[in-house]
Scaffold this motif. Structure first.
Motif, PDB file in Angstrom:
ATOM      1  N   ALA A 180       0.822  -1.208   0.000  1.00  0.00           N
ATOM      2  CA  ALA A 180       0.000   0.000   0.000  1.00  0.00           C
ATOM      3  C   ALA A 180       0.858   1.261   0.000  1.00  0.00           C
ATOM      4  CB  ALA A 180      -0.941   0.001   1.193  1.00  0.00           C
ATOM      5  N   LYS A 181       1.982   1.238   0.705  1.00  0.00           N
ATOM      6  CA  LYS A 181       2.854   2.428   0.743  1.00  0.00           C
ATOM      7  C   LYS A 181       3.414   2.733  -0.642  1.00  0.00           C
ATOM      8  CE  LYS A 181       4.268   1.889   5.550  1.00  0.00           C
ATOM      9  NZ  LYS A 181       5.396   1.623   6.466  1.00  0.00           N
ATOM     10  N   LYS A 182       3.827   1.678  -1.342  1.00  0.00           N
ATOM     11  CA  LYS A 182       4.387   1.869  -2.681  1.00  0.00           C
ATOM     12  C   LYS A 182       3.321   2.409  -3.635  1.00  0.00           C
ATOM     13  CE  LYS A 182       7.193  -0.508  -6.116  1.00  0.00           C
ATOM     14  NZ  LYS A 182       7.893  -1.759  -6.458  1.00  0.00           N
ATOM     15  N   VAL A 183       2.102   1.915  -3.505  1.00  0.00           N
ATOM     16  CA  VAL A 183       1.007   2.401  -4.346  1.00  0.00           C
ATOM     17  C   VAL A 183       0.741   3.873  -4.075  1.00  0.00           C
ATOM     18  CG1 VAL A 183      -1.478   2.182  -4.805  1.00  0.00           C
ATOM     19  CG2 VAL A 183      -0.066   0.136  -4.598  1.00  0.00           C
ATOM     20  N   ASP A 184       0.759   4.264  -2.805  1.00  0.00           N
ATOM     21  CA  ASP A 184       0.535   5.676  -2.465  1.00  0.00           C
ATOM     22  C   ASP A 184       1.640   6.568  -3.022  1.00  0.00           C
ATOM     23  OD1 ASP A 184      -1.831   5.135  -1.147  1.00  0.00           O
ATOM     24  OD2 ASP A 184      -0.867   4.950   0.828  1.00  0.00           O
ATOM     25  N   ILE A 185       2.882   6.093  -2.957  1.00  0.00           N
ATOM     26  CA  ILE A 185       4.004   6.879  -3.495  1.00  0.00           C
ATOM     27  C   ILE A 185       3.856   7.065  -5.000  1.00  0.00           C
ATOM     28  CG2 ILE A 185       6.491   6.811  -3.942  1.00  0.00           C
ATOM     29  CD1 ILE A 185       6.771   5.422  -1.179  1.00  0.00           C
ATOM     30  N   ILE A 186       3.546   5.977  -5.696  1.00  0.00           N
ATOM     31  CA  ILE A 186       3.383   6.058  -7.156  1.00  0.00           C
ATOM     32  C   ILE A 186       2.198   6.947  -7.508  1.00  0.00           C
ATOM     33  CG2 ILE A 186       2.820   4.715  -9.229  1.00  0.00           C
ATOM     34  CD1 ILE A 186       4.467   2.419  -7.985  1.00  0.00           C
ATOM     35  N   ARG A 187       1.104   6.829  -6.759  1.00  0.00           N
ATOM     36  CA  ARG A 187      -0.081   7.663  -7.016  1.00  0.00           C
ATOM     37  C   ARG A 187       0.276   9.140  -6.889  1.00  0.00           C
ATOM     38  NH1 ARG A 187      -4.185   5.848  -3.458  1.00  0.00           N
ATOM     39  NH2 ARG A 187      -4.861   4.471  -5.107  1.00  0.00           N
ATOM     40  N   SER A 188       0.992   9.493  -5.822  1.00  0.00           N
ATOM     41  CA  SER A 188       1.327  10.911  -5.627  1.00  0.00           C
ATOM     42  C   SER A 188       2.289  11.401  -6.708  1.00  0.00           C
ATOM     43  CB  SER A 188       1.917  11.133  -4.234  1.00  0.00           C
ATOM     44  OG  SER A 188       3.144  10.462  -4.099  1.00  0.00           O
ATOM     45  N   GLU A 189       3.225  10.541  -7.160  1.00  0.00           N
ATOM     46  CA  GLU A 189       4.131  10.927  -8.239  1.00  0.00           C
ATOM     47  C   GLU A 189       3.381  11.137  -9.554  1.00  0.00           C
ATOM     48  OE1 GLU A 189       7.398   8.206  -8.554  1.00  0.00           O
ATOM     49  OE2 GLU A 189       8.240   8.796  -6.628  1.00  0.00           O
ATOM     50  N   ILE A 190       2.389  10.277  -9.824  1.00  0.00           N
ATOM     51  CA  ILE A 190       1.587  10.438 -11.048  1.00  0.00           C
ATOM     52  C   ILE A 190       0.794  11.728 -10.987  1.00  0.00           C
ATOM     53  CG2 ILE A 190      -0.380   9.506 -12.342  1.00  0.00           C
ATOM     54  CD1 ILE A 190       0.675   6.693 -11.652  1.00  0.00           C
ATOM     55  N   GLU A 191       0.168  11.978  -9.842  1.00  0.00           N
ATOM     56  CA  GLU A 191      -0.645  13.191  -9.695  1.00  0.00           C
ATOM     57  C   GLU A 191       0.191  14.458  -9.826  1.00  0.00           C
ATOM     58  OE1 GLU A 191      -2.569  12.571  -5.933  1.00  0.00           O
ATOM     59  OE2 GLU A 191      -4.130  11.312  -6.807  1.00  0.00           O
ATOM     60  N   SER A 192       1.417  14.404  -9.341  1.00  0.00           N
ATOM     61  CA  SER A 192       2.268  15.597  -9.408  1.00  0.00           C
ATOM     62  C   SER A 192       3.026  15.714 -10.730  1.00  0.00           C
ATOM     63  CB  SER A 192       3.265  15.607  -8.248  1.00  0.00           C
ATOM     64  OG  SER A 192       4.187  14.546  -8.400  1.00  0.00           O
ATOM     65  N   GLY A 193       2.975  14.680 -11.563  1.00  0.00           N
ATOM     66  CA  GLY A 193       3.646  14.710 -12.852  1.00  0.00           C
ATOM     67  C   GLY A 193       5.112  14.321 -12.778  1.00  0.00           C
ATOM     68  N   ARG A 194       5.560  13.783 -11.647  1.00  0.00           N
ATOM     69  CA  ARG A 194       6.957  13.405 -11.492  1.00  0.00           C
ATOM     70  C   ARG A 194       7.211  11.943 -11.844  1.00  0.00           C
ATOM     71  NH1 ARG A 194       8.202  13.712  -5.895  1.00  0.00           N
ATOM     72  NH2 ARG A 194       5.983  13.691  -5.537  1.00  0.00           N
ATOM     73  N   PHE A 195       6.181  11.173 -12.087  1.00  0.00           N
ATOM     74  CA  PHE A 195       6.346   9.748 -12.367  1.00  0.00           C
ATOM     75  C   PHE A 195       6.779   9.558 -13.812  1.00  0.00           C
ATOM     76  CE2 PHE A 195       4.776   5.533 -13.657  1.00  0.00           C
ATOM     77  CZ  PHE A 195       5.347   4.744 -12.677  1.00  0.00           C
ATOM     78  N   SER A 196       7.870   8.813 -13.991  1.00  0.00           N
ATOM     79  CA  SER A 196       8.323   8.530 -15.352  1.00  0.00           C
ATOM     80  C   SER A 196       8.540   7.030 -15.490  1.00  0.00           C
ATOM     81  CB  SER A 196       9.618   9.287 -15.654  1.00  0.00           C
ATOM     82  OG  SER A 196      10.642   8.830 -14.799  1.00  0.00           O
ATOM     83  N   VAL A 197       8.291   6.544 -16.675  1.00  0.00           N
ATOM     84  CA  VAL A 197       8.442   5.127 -16.968  1.00  0.00           C
ATOM     85  C   VAL A 197       9.746   4.939 -17.724  1.00  0.00           C
ATOM     86  CG1 VAL A 197       7.449   3.162 -18.190  1.00  0.00           C
ATOM     87  CG2 VAL A 197       5.954   4.801 -17.061  1.00  0.00           C
ATOM     88  N   ASP A 198      10.577   4.021 -17.233  1.00  0.00           N
ATOM     89  CA  ASP A 198      11.816   3.687 -17.921  1.00  0.00           C
ATOM     90  C   ASP A 198      11.471   2.634 -18.969  1.00  0.00           C
ATOM     91  OD1 ASP A 198      14.325   3.038 -18.792  1.00  0.00           O
ATOM     92  OD2 ASP A 198      15.133   2.555 -16.804  1.00  0.00           O
ATOM     93  N   SER A 199      11.230   3.095 -20.195  1.00  0.00           N
ATOM     94  CA  SER A 199      10.766   2.193 -21.251  1.00  0.00           C
ATOM     95  C   SER A 199      11.783   1.109 -21.572  1.00  0.00           C
ATOM     96  CB  SER A 199      10.405   2.975 -22.506  1.00  0.00           C
ATOM     97  OG  SER A 199      11.524   3.720 -22.955  1.00  0.00           O
ATOM     98  N   GLU A 200      13.058   1.414 -21.430  1.00  0.00           N
ATOM     99  CA  GLU A 200      14.093   0.404 -21.693  1.00  0.00           C
ATOM    100  C   GLU A 200      14.019  -0.722 -20.658  1.00  0.00           C
ATOM    101  OE1 GLU A 200      18.930   0.220 -21.877  1.00  0.00           O
ATOM    102  OE2 GLU A 200      17.928   1.985 -22.721  1.00  0.00           O
ATOM    103  N   LYS A 201      13.807  -0.361 -19.421  1.00  0.00           N
ATOM    104  CA  LYS A 201      13.691  -1.353 -18.351  1.00  0.00           C
ATOM    105  C   LYS A 201      12.439  -2.215 -18.553  1.00  0.00           C
ATOM    106  CE  LYS A 201      13.671  -1.671 -13.310  1.00  0.00           C
ATOM    107  NZ  LYS A 201      13.722  -0.912 -12.048  1.00  0.00           N
ATOM    108  N   VAL A 202      11.348  -1.585 -18.935  1.00  0.00           N
ATOM    109  CA  VAL A 202      10.108  -2.313 -19.186  1.00  0.00           C
ATOM    110  C   VAL A 202      10.280  -3.269 -20.363  1.00  0.00           C
ATOM    111  CG1 VAL A 202       7.687  -2.086 -19.878  1.00  0.00           C
ATOM    112  CG2 VAL A 202       8.637  -0.522 -18.197  1.00  0.00           C
TER     113      VAL A 202
END
Length: 102
Positions: free
Chosen positions: A65-87
């Motif tokens: 749940a903590k990790k989900v909350d961190i990712i949610r807040s990063e998405i909402e703030s626009g700071r979340f980025s996806v490393d397409s090479e890693k994916v």
């Protein structure tokens, strides 16, 4: 006329239900002389392994749940980025392991 009578006659077998005192056994079909018998399973060992896995799964959270909350807040703030090479690397690795298992 009973429905099962023609089937019994055609197969030349009799289907009987076990009485309440009889225990049902596993299949008695024997493999042909050239067939390789399946490996014997240690039911006790498998049962204890299954019980320990069930205990681990029952005590584990479904998600972090903590990790989900961190990712949610990063998405909402626009700071979340996806490393397409890693994916992409992970997808290729999964595909290769899937193909190797077949």
């Amino acid at each position: 006329m009973k429905i099962n009578d023609p089937l019994k006659t055609a197969l030349n077998t009799v289907v009987e239900k076990p009485t309440t005192g009889e225990s049902t056994s596993t299949s008695t079909v024997r493999p042909s002389s050239g067939a390789v018998p399946p490996p014997a399973a240690d039911v006790t060992k498998l049962s204890s392994q299954l019980q320990s896995l069930q205990a681990i799964v029952a005590n584990s959270p479904v998600f972090d749940a903590k990790k989900v909350d961190i990712i949610r807040s990063e998405i909402e703030s626009g700071r979340f980025s996806v490393d397409s090479e890693k994916v992409a690397d992970a997808m290729v690795k999964d595909a290769v392991s899937l193909l190797k298992s077949k």
